[in-house]
Motif scaffolding. Structure first.
Motif, PDB file in Angstrom:
ATOM      1  N   ARG A 175      10.345   7.810   1.609  1.00 56.67           N
ATOM      2  CA  ARG A 175      11.802   7.979   1.648  1.00 56.67           C
ATOM      3  C   ARG A 175      12.214   9.380   1.203  1.00 56.67           C
ATOM      4  O   ARG A 175      13.107   9.985   1.767  1.00 56.67           O
ATOM      5  N   ASP A 176      11.549   9.885   0.170  1.00 55.81           N
ATOM      6  CA  ASP A 176      11.812  11.221  -0.353  1.00 55.81           C
ATOM      7  C   ASP A 176      10.582  11.655  -1.138  1.00 55.81           C
ATOM      8  O   ASP A 176       9.593  10.911  -1.198  1.00 55.81           O
ATOM      9  N   LEU A 177      10.618  12.828  -1.760  1.00 54.45           N
ATOM     10  CA  LEU A 177       9.437  13.316  -2.487  1.00 54.45           C
ATOM     11  C   LEU A 177       9.087  12.437  -3.686  1.00 54.45           C
ATOM     12  O   LEU A 177       7.915  12.241  -3.994  1.00 54.45           O
ATOM     13  N   GLY A 178      10.095  11.888  -4.348  1.00 50.70           N
ATOM     14  CA  GLY A 178       9.832  10.979  -5.463  1.00 50.70           C
ATOM     15  C   GLY A 178       9.105   9.726  -5.010  1.00 50.70           C
ATOM     16  O   GLY A 178       8.184   9.249  -5.673  1.00 50.70           O
ATOM     17  N   ASP A 179       9.526   9.199  -3.878  1.00 48.43           N
ATOM     18  CA  ASP A 179       8.861   8.031  -3.304  1.00 48.43           C
ATOM     19  C   ASP A 179       7.436   8.377  -2.902  1.00 48.43           C
ATOM     20  O   ASP A 179       6.504   7.603  -3.128  1.00 48.43           O
ATOM     21  N   PHE A 180       7.227   9.568  -2.321  1.00 49.72           N
ATOM     22  CA  PHE A 180       5.868   9.992  -1.966  1.00 49.72           C
ATOM     23  C   PHE A 180       4.998  10.083  -3.212  1.00 49.72           C
ATOM     24  O   PHE A 180       3.851   9.642  -3.214  1.00 49.72           O
ATOM     25  N   GLU A 181       5.546  10.651  -4.285  1.00 49.58           N
ATOM     26  CA  GLU A 181       4.774  10.768  -5.525  1.00 49.58           C
ATOM     27  C   GLU A 181       4.352   9.389  -6.028  1.00 49.58           C
ATOM     28  O   GLU A 181       3.217   9.186  -6.471  1.00 49.58           O
ATOM     29  N   ARG A 182       5.244   8.410  -5.926  1.00 47.52           N
ATOM     30  CA  ARG A 182       4.920   7.047  -6.350  1.00 47.52           C
ATOM     31  C   ARG A 182       3.787   6.478  -5.505  1.00 47.52           C
ATOM     32  O   ARG A 182       2.828   5.910  -6.023  1.00 47.52           O
ATOM     33  N   VAL A 183       3.866   6.649  -4.191  1.00 48.34           N
ATOM     34  CA  VAL A 183       2.818   6.157  -3.287  1.00 48.34           C
ATOM     35  C   VAL A 183       1.494   6.837  -3.602  1.00 48.34           C
ATOM     36  O   VAL A 183       0.447   6.187  -3.684  1.00 48.34           O
ATOM     37  N   LEU A 184       1.553   8.147  -3.811  1.00 48.08           N
ATOM     38  CA  LEU A 184       0.339   8.904  -4.107  1.00 48.08           C
ATOM     39  C   LEU A 184      -0.304   8.449  -5.419  1.00 48.08           C
ATOM     40  O   LEU A 184      -1.482   8.110  -5.457  1.00 48.08           O
ATOM     41  N   ARG A 185       0.492   8.391  -6.480  1.00 51.09           N
ATOM     42  CA  ARG A 185      -0.060   8.071  -7.803  1.00 51.09           C
ATOM     43  C   ARG A 185      -0.447   6.597  -7.966  1.00 51.09           C
ATOM     44  O   ARG A 185      -1.473   6.291  -8.545  1.00 51.09           O
ATOM     45  N   ARG A 186       0.402   5.703  -7.480  1.00 49.56           N
ATOM     46  CA  ARG A 186       0.177   4.274  -7.728  1.00 49.56           C
ATOM     47  C   ARG A 186      -0.681   3.581  -6.689  1.00 49.56           C
ATOM     48  O   ARG A 186      -1.239   2.520  -6.955  1.00 49.56           O
ATOM     49  N   ARG A 187      -0.738   4.137  -5.486  1.00 47.71           N
ATOM     50  CA  ARG A 187      -1.484   3.461  -4.429  1.00 47.71           C
ATOM     51  C   ARG A 187      -2.706   4.244  -3.981  1.00 47.71           C
ATOM     52  O   ARG A 187      -3.797   3.718  -3.956  1.00 47.71           O
ATOM     53  N   ILE A 188      -2.512   5.482  -3.591  1.00 44.31           N
ATOM     54  CA  ILE A 188      -3.615   6.235  -3.003  1.00 44.31           C
ATOM     55  C   ILE A 188      -4.622   6.676  -4.060  1.00 44.31           C
ATOM     56  O   ILE A 188      -5.830   6.467  -3.903  1.00 44.31           O
ATOM     57  N   MET A 189      -4.156   7.267  -5.148  1.00 42.31           N
ATOM     58  CA  MET A 189      -5.070   7.787  -6.164  1.00 42.31           C
ATOM     59  C   MET A 189      -5.796   6.694  -6.938  1.00 42.31           C
ATOM     60  O   MET A 189      -6.788   6.976  -7.603  1.00 42.31           O
ATOM     61  N   THR A 190      -5.342   5.460  -6.841  1.00 39.75           N
ATOM     62  CA  THR A 190      -6.009   4.364  -7.552  1.00 39.75           C
ATOM     63  C   THR A 190      -7.127   3.720  -6.734  1.00 39.75           C
ATOM     64  O   THR A 190      -7.840   2.860  -7.242  1.00 39.75           O
ATOM     65  N   ILE A 191      -7.294   4.133  -5.490  1.00 40.63           N
ATOM     66  CA  ILE A 191      -8.357   3.572  -4.655  1.00 40.63           C
ATOM     67  C   ILE A 191      -9.694   4.141  -5.113  1.00 40.63           C
ATOM     68  O   ILE A 191      -9.852   5.357  -5.276  1.00 40.63           O
ATOM     69  N   GLN A 192     -10.647   3.259  -5.308  1.00 39.04           N
ATOM     70  CA  GLN A 192     -11.970   3.672  -5.752  1.00 39.04           C
ATOM     71  C   GLN A 192     -12.592   4.627  -4.730  1.00 39.04           C
ATOM     72  O   GLN A 192     -12.559   4.366  -3.533  1.00 39.04           O
TER      73      GLN A 192
END
Length: 156
Positions: free
Chosen positions: A114-131
Motif C-alpha cells: 500500500r505504501d512504504l510503511g506497508d512494504f517495510e512490514r511485509v519485508l520485516r514480518r514475512r519475507i525476512m522471517t523465512i528460513q
C-alpha cells in the motif's frame, strides 16, 4: 513446440492485446470465420500455447501504490530447502512473482504494498522471517512502461 503460421500469431497477438475478445471478433480481425477462429484458439489452448486468461489490475487504483523488486540471496546454500523457500515466499499475497535466477541473487521478486510503511512490514514480518533468507536488495519502482510482448502489435 507447436507449428504456428501467420494467422495463429495474429490470433495470439489479438488475444495478448485484449483477452476478452470473442472468437468472432478475433476472426474478423484476422480474416477467419468465427468457427475457424475458435478451432484455432482451441488447438492453441490444447497445445498449451494459451495457458489462461488474466486481468491486469491497476494496482495503484486498488490501493497498492508501491511496487518493489527484491533480490534475495539464500543463506548457506545446501542447508536451505529451495522448495521450502519457494513455498513460503509464494504464500505471501503481496509477492506477485517469484523468479529463480542466475547471477548475484538467487531470486528476484516483485512485491506490491500500500505504501512504504506497508512494504517495510511485509519485508520485516514475512519475507525476512523465512528460513534461509540471506542478503536482500530492494529496488522501488518509479515508473513502468508496458511493452506489447514478443508478438507485438504489428501482427494483429
Amino acid at each position: 513446440m507447436i507449428d504456428t503460421d501467420a494467422t495463429d500469431r495474429a490470433i495470439l497477438a489479438a488475444l495478448q492485446a485484449d483477452a476478452t475478445l470473442s472468437a468472432g471478433q478475433i476472426g474478423r480481425k484476422v480474416g477467419l470465420s468465427q468457427p475457424a477462429c475458435w478451432r484455432r484458439i482451441k488447438r492453441l489452448t490444447d497445445a498449451g500455447v494459451l495457458g489462461g486468461y488474466r486481468i491486469a489490475l491497476d494496482l495503484e487504483r486498488v490501493g497498492f501504490g508501491v511496487t518493489v523488486f527484491l533480490g534475495i540471496k539464500l543463506a548457506a546454500k545446501g542447508r536451505t530447502s529451495i522448495s521450502d523457500f519457494e513455498r513460503a515466499i509464494s504464500a505471501i499475497p503481496e509477492v506477485q512473482s517469484v523468479h529463480h535466477v542466475l547471477g548475484l541473487y538467487d531470486y528476484r521478486l516483485r512485491v506490491v504494498a500500500r505504501d512504504l510503511g506497508d512494504f517495510e512490514r511485509v519485508l520485516r514480518r514475512r519475507i525476512m522471517t523465512i528460513q534461509g533468507v540471506g542478503d536482500i536488495e530492494s529496488n522501488v519502482l518509479l515508473s513502468e512502461e508496458r511493452l506489447p510482448g514478443p508478438l507485438g502489435h504489428d501482427l494483429a
